[in-house]
Design an enzyme around this catalytic site. Structure first.
Site, mmCIF file in Angstrom:
data_model
loop_
_atom_site.group_PDB
_atom_site.id
_atom_site.type_symbol
_atom_site.label_atom_id
_atom_site.label_comp_id
_atom_site.label_asym_id
_atom_site.label_seq_id
_atom_site.Cartn_x
_atom_site.Cartn_y
_atom_site.Cartn_z
ATOM 1 N N SER A 127 13.394 69.542 38.169
ATOM 2 C CA SER A 127 13.799 69.672 36.769
ATOM 3 C C SER A 127 15.232 69.227 36.528
ATOM 4 O O SER A 127 15.586 68.859 35.409
ATOM 5 C CB SER A 127 13.627 71.113 36.282
ATOM 6 O OG SER A 127 14.545 71.971 36.907
ATOM 7 N N LYS A 165 20.040 75.219 35.270
ATOM 8 C CA LYS A 165 19.810 74.450 34.056
ATOM 9 C C LYS A 165 21.160 74.139 33.397
ATOM 10 O O LYS A 165 22.159 74.830 33.606
ATOM 11 C CB LYS A 165 18.939 75.230 33.071
ATOM 12 C CG LYS A 165 17.495 75.426 33.518
ATOM 13 C CD LYS A 165 16.726 74.126 33.558
ATOM 14 C CE LYS A 165 15.262 74.330 33.913
ATOM 15 N NZ LYS A 165 15.075 74.750 35.308
#
Length: 207
Positions: A127, A165
């Protein structure tokens, strides 16, 4: 250790007495005892070679020529390292670096480390690629907030799992953005709570 000490040590290692060495060399016991006391003035090369043969060592060994000389003015500096924990899943309610959360340690030079409380997370999945490769170890500095656009370690799933993230803030809304466009952003809300636990500093990979 002087030559006399080496002669005596070699004789004892072979299990020979002073008399036995003397007889093999055609010398007296007193002469061998004098050699072992270090009183070997004018000792001829032929005698040293014969003595070495009897004692089953080399002439260089008896003379100490095969012994490396270590300078006594050298100070040895062992490189200092810092033990940094690697965290896995976070047990709810435990301190971040509680023993239950640890999966191992990495060792770093303190010269290359930022200040603060540090730990590692291992990136799992793609990701955050290409910024952070899958499987790499990401150094995290523990802090409750990061600047807009910085990569953070964030607790999700009821504070039980840490994810990496990029934090994006728009008005009152906070998004956890993947760098890989194939993944969806995570919107922090009352239904999807999250908590920042640290800022990503850098990553390393093992070959």
């Amino acid at each position: 250790m002087n030559i006399g000490d080496r002669i005596k040590k070699a004789r004892l290692q072979r299990g020979l007495t002073l008399i036995e060495v003397a007889e093999k060399l055609g010398k007296t016991e007193a002469t061998i005892q004098r050699y072992e006391s270090g009183n070997i003035k004018n000792l001829k090369n032929d005698t040293i070679e014969e003595l070495a043969n009897v004692l089953n060592v080399s002439p260089a060994h008896l003379m100490g020529w095969d012994t490396p000389i270590t300078p006594n003015n050298i100070i040895s500096f062992a490189p200092a390292t810092v033990q940094i924990p690697i965290l896995g899943k976070i047990a709810c309610g435990d301190p971040i670096t509680a023993e239950e959360n640890l999966t191992g340690y990495r060792y770093e030079s303190p010269d290359n480390l930022p200040s603060g409380h540090l730990f590692y997370l291992q990136a799992k999945g793609d990701s955050m690629e290409p910024t952070i490769p899958n499987g790499s170890y990401v150094l995290i500095r523990e802090q409750p907030e990061v600047e807009n656009g910085e990569i953070a370690a964030v607790l999700v799933n009821g504070d039980t799992e840490a994810t990496l993230k990029r934090v994006k803030k728009q008005a009152e809304t906070v998004f956890l953005m993947p760098d890989n466009p194939r993944h969806e952003p995570y919107v922090i809300s009352s239904d999807n709570p999250a908590r920042i636990i640290g800022k990503a500093i850098r990553y390393t990979q093992d070959l």
